[in-house]
Design an enzyme around this catalytic site. Structure first.
Site, PDB file in Angstrom:
ATOM      1  N   HIS A 141      49.036  40.213  45.116  1.00 24.93           N
ATOM      2  CA  HIS A 141      49.562  41.394  44.257  1.00 24.93           C
ATOM      3  C   HIS A 141      50.946  41.233  44.210  1.00 24.93           C
ATOM      4  CE1 HIS A 141      45.475  42.894  44.672  1.00 24.93           C
ATOM      5  NE2 HIS A 141      45.543  43.746  43.926  1.00 24.93           N
TER       6      HIS A 141
ATOM      7  N   GLU B  43      40.323  41.152  32.140  1.00 24.14           N
ATOM      8  CA  GLU B  43      41.805  40.728  31.535  1.00 24.14           C
ATOM      9  C   GLU B  43      41.515  39.790  30.574  1.00 24.14           C
ATOM     10  OE1 GLU B  43      41.296  41.287  34.783  1.00 24.14           O
ATOM     11  OE2 GLU B  43      42.678  42.949  35.236  1.00 24.14           O
TER      12      GLU B  43
END
Lengths: 458, 329
Positions: free
Chosen positions: A261, A192
């Site tokens: 998450h 990322e």
């Protein structure tokens, strides 16, 4: 004309220092770069180099002298052929720094603060009355938005993990590789930080990237590039270099995926000047706002929600349907209380409003949709009408969007309030995995109802 | 490389060599002046000088074509001057004035020029590396033949995003030249203490990126290596790494006392490997220029630098309304 060597400032905060040692004496020839003295600052002993070439004429401040103010002449330097002559008296005061030309007078700042005039509620519909609508999921609406913009503009491309051959981890980009090819729908490695930086560079280079994060939880790996590179460069370049880019993906809790998450980043990104932040609830907003985001010349944080992807809403059948960034939507008009929410929080807000209506409480429900800029006017106008406000969001309580709205309402509409504003938020805990605990950690419809009853004194 | 080499025969004309001399000298004198203005309190914050490293940017700019892009870290003044940005605008940005490249809102570490394809000026160590690859991505996407010079230091070479970028630059065959300016110190930590391999350029091998080491104190060697790297990129063969061994004479920033190395070490490099002296000698021994010619160049450079300092002092502070502009487009 002899050059005065001045006591230098050798750190961002130094105002005075000790002239610890001279490494040259009067009559010595120096050239630029030669170390001529050692100077002690509060932090360190620094070597001080000559800038100009010449002969040391007079040493004006003896070594060992403490508290020598920055810009005091400490020696003179003679240029080619000059004689030392009389020693000038060392000025006790530091040479006045060159007078800095004054700037132009300030204009009134155009900060993203609410307007001072009586705020007006924005009740304009998103599409003209009578327009045909179709039922569409948020997932389909997002794909249509990207595909329409990619058809229209060659510079728009999509990159992210599993966006191409896998058709999207959440199937948002289904079919896009087939239509646009691998040049414009690009699978990245799981990296990322790196691919976000590459996308930012591509935007500086004139393209319009859409970056999909598999979830915004993973964007924390890349947040330096989002905040320091994408958001600030326009300002740091004096307006030369903008960064037209969209960062999108699911945000907040899904179901039973645990603490790493499940975070809602709405309040984090909404804090950053230079970004635009949107968080749609419905499919039409997902479509209309994503199209606006792709066209926007600024970096846009586009926060989706995994649970909402499969929900179906009315979406207008129009050639080019967009929703402007920065405009709230009044979902339900009411008189007794204003419920402000966004994203999946709207689900609780609307459910609560339905149930409250059964109890004879009329709630006005506002979907902010954009969190930067925020449509303060619509919120304030509504609160001035209902005199009560409850905010609903899934994120953590400290420094939440609700906190900010409460402060704004207090500043701008204090006299209209009949009760303190209540913020309904996620709980101040990492998201637990156990089903019962997860439920407790999230905001609920019942909590919204309880908050409304509290502010309406029922 | 410590010992002075025999002056090689330049493979460029005397005029070209003179230009390199002029450009390197401009950077050095500009930086000395910046140091002086910092000392006078006219420049604030952090100020990282490029003195000693001049041959790197001048050599690589000699290998670049119109349309090629460049970006670097916060030690960026030399890069800006070498790509033709106006010394007045750079110096006025250092003093935080309206006439600066970023209207005084960026400062020493954050400057840009769209016109000269200079993409910053980045204050976060290593952040410019993926951005540079992204610029190369945009060129490849558009199908032009430009390359991007992505400069970073030996310190940044230990950042994770550099290797994420190497990987993607290699799989996507991006036309990017990674220029590692190895000045041997990451702020105060020597390469020996911070970096597992003595030859940073070999780290590209793990990604299939060719690389080579270059004497960064020799402008001609840098130019030659740059041309090779550019040719590689323009041929569509993907990224290339140049590890350019150089040396900064000054501290990491103006407030660095540089106690992590000896004065003798610095002095030895200055005396034996100085990139400007090296070209000066070539010019004189090759009879491309006389002492008087060089004096004239010195004078010309001094005038440019003094003018930039005057401009930087006389340019007004940005209008207070500038606080609220350029936040969003």
């Amino acid at each position: 004309m002899a050059i005065e060597i001045l006591m230098p400032a050798l750190s961002p905060t130094m105002e005075e220092g000790t002239l610890a040692k001279w490494l040259v004496k009067e009559g010595d020839t120096v050239s630029s770069g030669d170390i001529i003295a050692e100077i002690e600052t509060d932090k360190a002993t620094m070597e001080f180099e000559a800038v100009d070439e010449g002969v040391i004429g007079h040493i004006l401040v003896a070594e060992g002298t403490e508290n020598v103010k920055v810009n005091t002449a400490i020696a003179t330097l003679l240029e080619d052929g000059e004689e030392a002559g009389e020693a000038p008296a060392p000025s006790s005061e530091p040479a006045a720094a060159d007078s800095t030309p004054a700037p132009a007078q300030a204009k009134a700042p155009e900060a993203s603060t609410p307007a001072e005039d009586a705020p007006k509620m924005n009740l304009e519909p998103d599409w003209p009355e009578g327009t045909e609508v179709k039922q569409q999921t948020v997932r389909e609406a997002l794909r249509d938005a990207m595909a329409e913009e990619m058809r229209a503009t060659e510079e728009v491309f999509l990159m992210g993990e599993e966006v191409a051959e896998y058709q999207g981890a959440y199937k948002i980009s289904q079919g896009m590789l087939d239509e646009f090819g691998s040049k414009r729908v690009i699978d990245t490695p799981i990296t990322e930080h790196g691919f976000t930086g590459i996308a930012v560079g591509a935007a500086f280079g004139g393209l319009k990237p859409i970056v999909e994060f598999m979830t915004f939880n993973f964007a924390m790996q890349a947040i330096d590039q989002i905040v320091n590179s994408a958001a600030k460069t326009l300002y740091m370049s004096g307006g030369q270099m903008g960064c037209p880019i969209v960062f999108r993906g699911p945000n907040g809790a899904a179901a039973r995926v645990g603490a790493q998450h499940s975070q809602d980043y709405a309040a984090w990104y909404a804090q950053i000047p230079g970004l635009r932040v949107v968080m749609p609830y419905s499919a039409s907003d997902a479509k209309g706002l994503l199209k606006s985001a792709i066209r926007d010349p600024n970096p846009v944080i586009f926060l989706e929600n995994e649970i909402l992807y499969g929900r179906t809403f009315d979406v207008p059948v129009m050639d080019d349907f967009t929703v402007p960034i920065g405009k709230a939507r009044v979902w339900r008009e009411g008189d007794d209380v204003t419920i402000v929410s966004f994203g999946i929080g709207m689900q609780y807000a609307l459910e609560a409003a339905d149930k409250l209506a059964e109890d004879g409480i009329s709630a006005e429900v506002i979907d902010l949709r954009s969190l930067r800029p925020i449509d303060y006017d619509t919120v304030l106008a509504s609160v001035m009408k209902t005199n009560r406000c409850v905010t609903v969001e899934e994120g953590f309580p400290v420094g939440s969007i609700g906190n900010h709205l409460s402060a704004t309402i207090m500043e701008k509409a204090f006299d209209y309030l009949d009760a303190p504003v209540i913020n309904c938020t996620g709980k101040d805990v990492p998201m637990p995995y156990a089903a019962n605990l997860e439920k407790l950690a999230l905001v609920t419809t019942d909590e919204v109802i309880a908050a409304v009853k509290q502010v309406t004194y029922r | 490389m410590a010992a002075k080499k025999a002056t090689p025969k330049p493979n460029v004309s005397g005029d070209t060599l003179k230009n390199y001399y002029r450009e390197m000298l401009l950077i050095r004198r500009f930086e000395e002046k910046a140091g002086q203005l910092y000392g006078m309190g006219l420049i604030g914050g952090f100020c990282h000088l490029y003195i000693g490293q001049e041959a790197v940017v001048v050599g690589l700019e000699a290998a670049a074509d119109e349309g090629d892009k460049r970006l670097t870290s916060y030690r960026d003044h030399g890069h800006m001057l070498a790509c033709g940005m106006d010394p007045n605008g750079v110096m006025a940005e250092l003093t935080g004035r309206e006439g600066g490249y970023s209207k005084g809102k960026g400062g020493s570490m954050h400057m840009f020029s769209k016109e000269k394809h200079f993409y910053g000026g980045h204050g976060i160590v290593g952040a410019q590396v993926p951005i540079g690859a992204g610029l190369a991505f945009s060129d490849k996407y558009k199908g032009n033949n430009n390359v991007t010079f992505t400069y970073f230091g030996d310190g940044a070479a230990n950042q994770g995003q550099v290797y994420e970028t190497f990987n993607m630059a290699a799989i996507w065959q991006l036309p990017v030249i990674f220029v590692i300016e190895n000045n041997q110190y990451a702020m105060g930590t020597s390469q020996q203490r911070s970096t597992s391999t003595p030859d940073i350029y070999t780290r590209g091998a793990a990604f299939g990126i060719p690389g080579e080491v270059v004497d960064g104190m020799d402008v001609l060697a840098v130019k030659e290596a740059g041309e090779k790297a550019v040719m590689h990129c323009r041929a569509g063969k993907g990224p290339y790494i140049l590890e350019v061994k150089t040396y900064r004479y000054r501290g990491h920033s103006m407030s660095d006392p540089a106690k992590y190395r000896t004065r003798e070490e610095v002095q030895r490099v200055r005396e034996e490997r100085d990139p400007i002296e090296r070209v000066r000698e070539m010019l004189l021994t090759g009879k491309h220029a006389s002492e008087d010619d060089l004096k004239a160049i010195d004078k010309e450079i001094k005038a440019i630098v003094n003018e930039s300092a005057e401009f930087a002092k006389s340019s007004p502070l940005p209008a207070e309304s500038e606080l609220w502009t350029d936040i969003v487009a």
